[in-house]
Design an enzyme around this catalytic site. Structure first.
Site, PDB file in Angstrom:
ATOM      1  CG  ASP A  71       9.924   2.313  13.182  1.00 45.54           C
ATOM      2  OD1 ASP A  71      10.282   2.336  11.921  1.00 45.54           O
ATOM      3  OD2 ASP A  71       9.469   2.921  13.836  1.00 45.54           O
ATOM      4  CD  GLU A  79       6.447   8.196  11.982  1.00 39.54           C
ATOM      5  OE1 GLU A  79       7.161   6.807  11.714  1.00 39.54           O
ATOM      6  OE2 GLU A  79       5.141   7.872  11.173  1.00 39.54           O
ATOM      7  CD  GLU A 130      10.105  -2.447  14.141  1.00 40.86           C
ATOM      8  OE1 GLU A 130       9.767  -2.825  14.886  1.00 40.86           O
ATOM      9  OE2 GLU A 130       9.839  -2.712  12.912  1.00 40.86           O
ATOM     10  CG  HIS A 189       2.939  -5.501  10.002  1.00 44.05           C
ATOM     11  ND1 HIS A 189       2.087  -5.121  10.772  1.00 44.05           N
ATOM     12  CD2 HIS A 189       4.421  -5.287  10.025  1.00 44.05           C
ATOM     13  CE1 HIS A 189       3.072  -3.451  10.804  1.00 44.05           C
ATOM     14  NE2 HIS A 189       4.291  -3.967   9.895  1.00 44.05           N
ATOM     15  NE  ARG A 194      12.157  -9.777  11.334  1.00 45.20           N
ATOM     16  CZ  ARG A 194      12.189  -9.084   9.418  1.00 45.20           C
ATOM     17  NH1 ARG A 194      11.335  -8.155   9.331  1.00 45.20           N
ATOM     18  NH2 ARG A 194      12.544  -9.307   8.630  1.00 45.20           N
ATOM     19  CG  HIS A 246       2.449  -7.658   6.213  1.00 42.70           C
ATOM     20  ND1 HIS A 246       3.531  -8.481   5.741  1.00 42.70           N
ATOM     21  CD2 HIS A 246       3.081  -6.527   6.731  1.00 42.70           C
ATOM     22  CE1 HIS A 246       4.826  -7.047   4.987  1.00 42.70           C
ATOM     23  NE2 HIS A 246       4.711  -6.593   5.777  1.00 42.70           N
TER      24      HIS A 246
HETATM   25  C1  UD1 Z   1       8.508  -3.924   7.852  1.00 37.35           C
HETATM   26  C2  UD1 Z   1       9.629  -3.219   8.800  1.00 37.35           C
HETATM   27  C3  UD1 Z   1       8.688  -2.811  10.049  1.00 37.35           C
HETATM   28  C4  UD1 Z   1       7.085  -1.769   8.783  1.00 37.35           C
HETATM   29  C5  UD1 Z   1       6.849  -2.744   8.045  1.00 37.35           C
HETATM   30  C6  UD1 Z   1       5.887  -2.598   7.520  1.00 37.35           C
HETATM   31  C7  UD1 Z   1      12.261  -3.276   8.966  1.00 37.35           C
HETATM   32  C8  UD1 Z   1      12.828  -3.828   9.717  1.00 37.35           C
HETATM   33  N1  UD1 Z   1      10.248  -3.989   9.701  1.00 37.35           N
HETATM   34  O1  UD1 Z   1       8.591  -5.245   8.223  1.00 37.35           O
HETATM   35  O2  UD1 Z   1       9.242  -1.584  10.258  1.00 37.35           O
HETATM   36  O3  UD1 Z   1       6.149  -2.372  10.331  1.00 37.35           O
HETATM   37  O4  UD1 Z   1       8.332  -3.371   7.307  1.00 37.35           O
HETATM   38  O5  UD1 Z   1       4.839  -3.094   6.792  1.00 37.35           O
HETATM   39  O6  UD1 Z   1      12.805  -2.876   8.800  1.00 37.35           O
HETATM   40  N2  UD1 Z   1       6.723  -9.560   1.520  1.00 37.35           N
HETATM   41  C9  UD1 Z   1       6.730  -9.707   0.174  1.00 37.35           C
HETATM   42  N3  UD1 Z   1       5.942  -8.398  -0.569  1.00 37.35           N
HETATM   43  C10 UD1 Z   1       5.893  -7.340   0.005  1.00 37.35           C
HETATM   44  C11 UD1 Z   1       6.143  -7.166   0.968  1.00 37.35           C
HETATM   45  C12 UD1 Z   1       6.941  -8.048   1.744  1.00 37.35           C
HETATM   46  O7  UD1 Z   1       6.931 -11.062   0.129  1.00 37.35           O
HETATM   47  O8  UD1 Z   1       6.003  -6.961  -0.908  1.00 37.35           O
HETATM   48  C13 UD1 Z   1       7.216 -10.197   2.123  1.00 37.35           C
HETATM   49  C14 UD1 Z   1       9.013 -11.246   2.177  1.00 37.35           C
HETATM   50  O9  UD1 Z   1       8.694 -12.369   2.043  1.00 37.35           O
HETATM   51  C15 UD1 Z   1       9.782 -10.531   2.999  1.00 37.35           C
HETATM   52  C16 UD1 Z   1       8.736 -10.533   4.420  1.00 37.35           C
HETATM   53  O10 UD1 Z   1       7.725  -9.568   3.575  1.00 37.35           O
HETATM   54  O11 UD1 Z   1      10.698 -11.506   3.088  1.00 37.35           O
HETATM   55  C17 UD1 Z   1       8.998  -9.046   5.679  1.00 37.35           C
HETATM   56  O12 UD1 Z   1       9.149  -8.018   4.931  1.00 37.35           O
HETATM   57  P1  UD1 Z   1      10.425  -7.357   5.872  1.00 37.35           P
HETATM   58  O13 UD1 Z   1      10.170  -6.041   5.212  1.00 37.35           O
HETATM   59  O14 UD1 Z   1      11.609  -7.710   6.526  1.00 37.35           O
HETATM   60  O15 UD1 Z   1       9.615  -7.399   7.443  1.00 37.35           O
HETATM   61  P2  UD1 Z   1       8.178  -6.766   7.447  1.00 37.35           P
HETATM   62  O16 UD1 Z   1       7.656  -7.418   8.389  1.00 37.35           O
HETATM   63  O17 UD1 Z   1       7.492  -6.023   6.543  1.00 37.35           O
HETATM   64  N1  UDP Z   2      -2.125  -0.455   4.852  1.00 37.53           N
HETATM   65  C1  UDP Z   2      -2.256  -0.420   3.460  1.00 37.53           C
HETATM   66  N2  UDP Z   2      -2.788  -1.493   3.003  1.00 37.53           N
HETATM   67  C2  UDP Z   2      -3.069  -2.518   3.553  1.00 37.53           C
HETATM   68  C3  UDP Z   2      -2.868  -2.359   5.044  1.00 37.53           C
HETATM   69  C4  UDP Z   2      -1.861  -1.325   5.180  1.00 37.53           C
HETATM   70  O1  UDP Z   2      -2.165   0.588   2.434  1.00 37.53           O
HETATM   71  O2  UDP Z   2      -3.334  -3.672   3.450  1.00 37.53           O
HETATM   72  C5  UDP Z   2      -1.334   1.128   5.055  1.00 37.53           C
HETATM   73  C6  UDP Z   2      -2.546   1.584   6.280  1.00 37.53           C
HETATM   74  O3  UDP Z   2      -3.213   2.172   6.019  1.00 37.53           O
HETATM   75  C7  UDP Z   2      -0.453   3.161   6.539  1.00 37.53           C
HETATM   76  C8  UDP Z   2       0.094   1.921   6.108  1.00 37.53           C
HETATM   77  O4  UDP Z   2      -0.400   0.870   5.087  1.00 37.53           O
HETATM   78  O5  UDP Z   2      -0.758   3.642   6.190  1.00 37.53           O
HETATM   79  C9  UDP Z   2       1.207   1.937   7.708  1.00 37.53           C
HETATM   80  O6  UDP Z   2       1.751   0.234   7.827  1.00 37.53           O
HETATM   81  P1  UDP Z   2       2.112  -0.890   7.913  1.00 37.53           P
HETATM   82  O7  UDP Z   2       0.412  -1.474   8.629  1.00 37.53           O
HETATM   83  O8  UDP Z   2       2.700  -2.006   6.888  1.00 37.53           O
HETATM   84  O9  UDP Z   2       3.694  -0.479   9.181  1.00 37.53           O
HETATM   85  P2  UDP Z   2       3.525   0.434   9.913  1.00 37.53           P
HETATM   86  O10 UDP Z   2       2.750   1.411  10.439  1.00 37.53           O
HETATM   87  O11 UDP Z   2       3.942  -0.972  11.855  1.00 37.53           O
HETATM   88  O12 UDP Z   2       5.043   0.318   9.960  1.00 37.53           O
END
Ligand code: UD1
Ligand code: UDP
Length: 384
Positions: free
Chosen positions: A98, A120, A134, A210, A212, A244
């Protein structure tokens, strides 16, 4: 006959963890040419997973920006994927879950009239803004997809309620397939901070947060609840919180929790370290989707730091509770589990409503069946 060309598309950490075993399964099928495209909506957190599961994508759109907006992610994915599909047209695109990558991946494939498989599928809260964005991402992907791989029977019923009954398969969740490859009895972490944790005389609370829709006041409440728990149970608990990389989350976590001796704010962990840390934990507090599936499989109670969940199966099984996002509710529910062995024992049972480790096999079987490459319909995951 030519091989069936299947392109798996993902961009964030959880998609990568849950798609990695499927990519491996597709690579094992002689009828399939497996291609992999990452959008890199996450960069560092994605690369960590690619390394653990030894995946080398054929395409990498490298779209991530600091504090990226939903429009930026979606538009960059759409434009990048259009070029990929024009150059290397697959028979089927697979997207997962999602995220914005998921939605844009399905939409970009639809624009090129390429079949879409949704892994999923069928999770719903029925609340447009929660989880945001999502819930709408996965609803819209259901409209675009030709194949729907539902983890559970309840997910299938959700799709049926929306009139989606064709190409629907109940397979189990691939996260359990992934978990089966990572958790090991003798596991050593790469940092001394985690190797030195005293998990026998202290209770380990594993935290992630984490989402939004939790930005702002809900996240303030969650962080102050964590602080209160750390201070109240100073000699009894260790909180480990892999934070995160989102700057919004980093700022809130460090502002509330820095300086507490029993709180470990660590960098995001490699998936194998995370899963093995979960195996050693007493209780999980999280707003993550994936952790709500993994922790029950490991027999760890979960308090969900959200107002609802699209994963009601483990709530019904009794191992997950919705704690909400108010400080006093979170503290009260965690305190009960820390102080009452009876309350804890009721929740701490290994249940596996989400899979049996064979989801990827069923998904690959379903793909071959759908495209007429096999006469054998896939087995249905019946839960256990
Ligand atoms: C995204 C997904 C969310 C999912 C989550 C898993 C969307 C809208 N959201 O949210 O559904 O649960 O990923 O973790 O698709 N960043 C880094 N390095 C990284 C990753 C993120 O610096 O490796 C920082 C960046 O500044 C980025 C911000 O995190 O802009 C947010 O990342 P983003 O993918 O937009 O949103 P998530 O909260 O990670
Ligand atoms: N996870 C990981 N390292 C971390 C935190 C989470 O490998 O430091 C794994 C966790 O075990 C799960 C997945 O990342 O498999 C979940 O990701 P996240 O919480 O970012 O996203 P969501 O499941 O909410 O979409």
């Amino acid at each position: 006959m030519d091989k069936l060309r299947v392109m798996t598309i993902f961009g964030t950490r959880p998609e990568a963890i849950k798609m990695a075993p499927l990519v491996r399964e597709l690579e094992r099928r002689p009828e399939v040419e497996s291609l992999c495209c990452v959008t890199a909506q996450h960069r560092q957190m994605l690369d960590g997973v690619l390394g653990i599961f030894r995946l080398t994508p054929q395409y990498d759109l490298d779209i991530m920006e600091p504090r990226q907006s939903l429009s930026t992610i979606t538009s960059k994915c759409l434009l990048g994927l259009e070029k990929v599909f024009q150059r290397d047209r697959p028979d089927l695109v697979l997207v997962h879950g999602d995220t914005s990558t998921t939605f844009a991946g399905a939409l970009a494939a639809f624009y090129q009239q390429i079949a879409v498989g949704h892994v999923e599928a069928g999770l719903r809260t029925w609340d447009k803004y929660s989880p945001f964005p999502e819930e709408m991402n996965r609803s819209m992907v259901s409209r675009l997809a030709d194949l729907h791989f539902c983890p559970t029977e309840a997910n299938r019923r959700n799709l049926a309620a929306e009139g989606i009954t064709k190409g629907v398969y109940v397979t189990g969740n691939t996260v359990i397939d992934a978990l089966n490859t990572t958790v090991r009895k003798e596991f050593s972490f790469t940092t001394d901070e985690l190797n030195r944790l005293d998990c026998s005389s202290k209770k380990l609370l594993l935290i992630t947060c984490h989402r939004r829709e939790n930005y702002g006041e809900p996240m303030e409440q969650i962080m102050s609840a964590l602080r209160q728990l750390a201070e109240t149970y100073r000699d009894q608990v260790e909180l480990v919180y892999p934070v995160h990389l989102s700057p919004v989350v980093q700022e809130a976590a460090h502002r509330h929790l820095d300086g507490l001796p029993n709180v470990h704010l660590v960098a995001p962990l490699p998936a194998d370290e995370m899963h093995n840390l979960m195996e050693r934990s007493y209780l999980v507090l999280t707003d993550s989707g994936g952790l709500q599936e993994e922790a029950p499989a490991l027999g760890k109670p979960v308090l969900v730091l959200r107002r609802e969940t699209e994963r009601p199966e483990a709530v019904e099984a009794g191992t997950v509770r919705i704690a909400g996002t108010r400080r006093e509710d979170i503290v009260a529910m965690a305190a009960e589990l820390l102080e009452s062995p009876a309350a804890y024992e009721t929740m701490a049972r290994a249940v596996n409503p989400y899979g049996d480790g064979r989801a990827c096999e069923r998904i690959a079987d379903a793909i071959l069946y759908h495209f007429g490459r096999s006469d054998r319909p896939p087995e249905t995951f019946a839960g256990r």
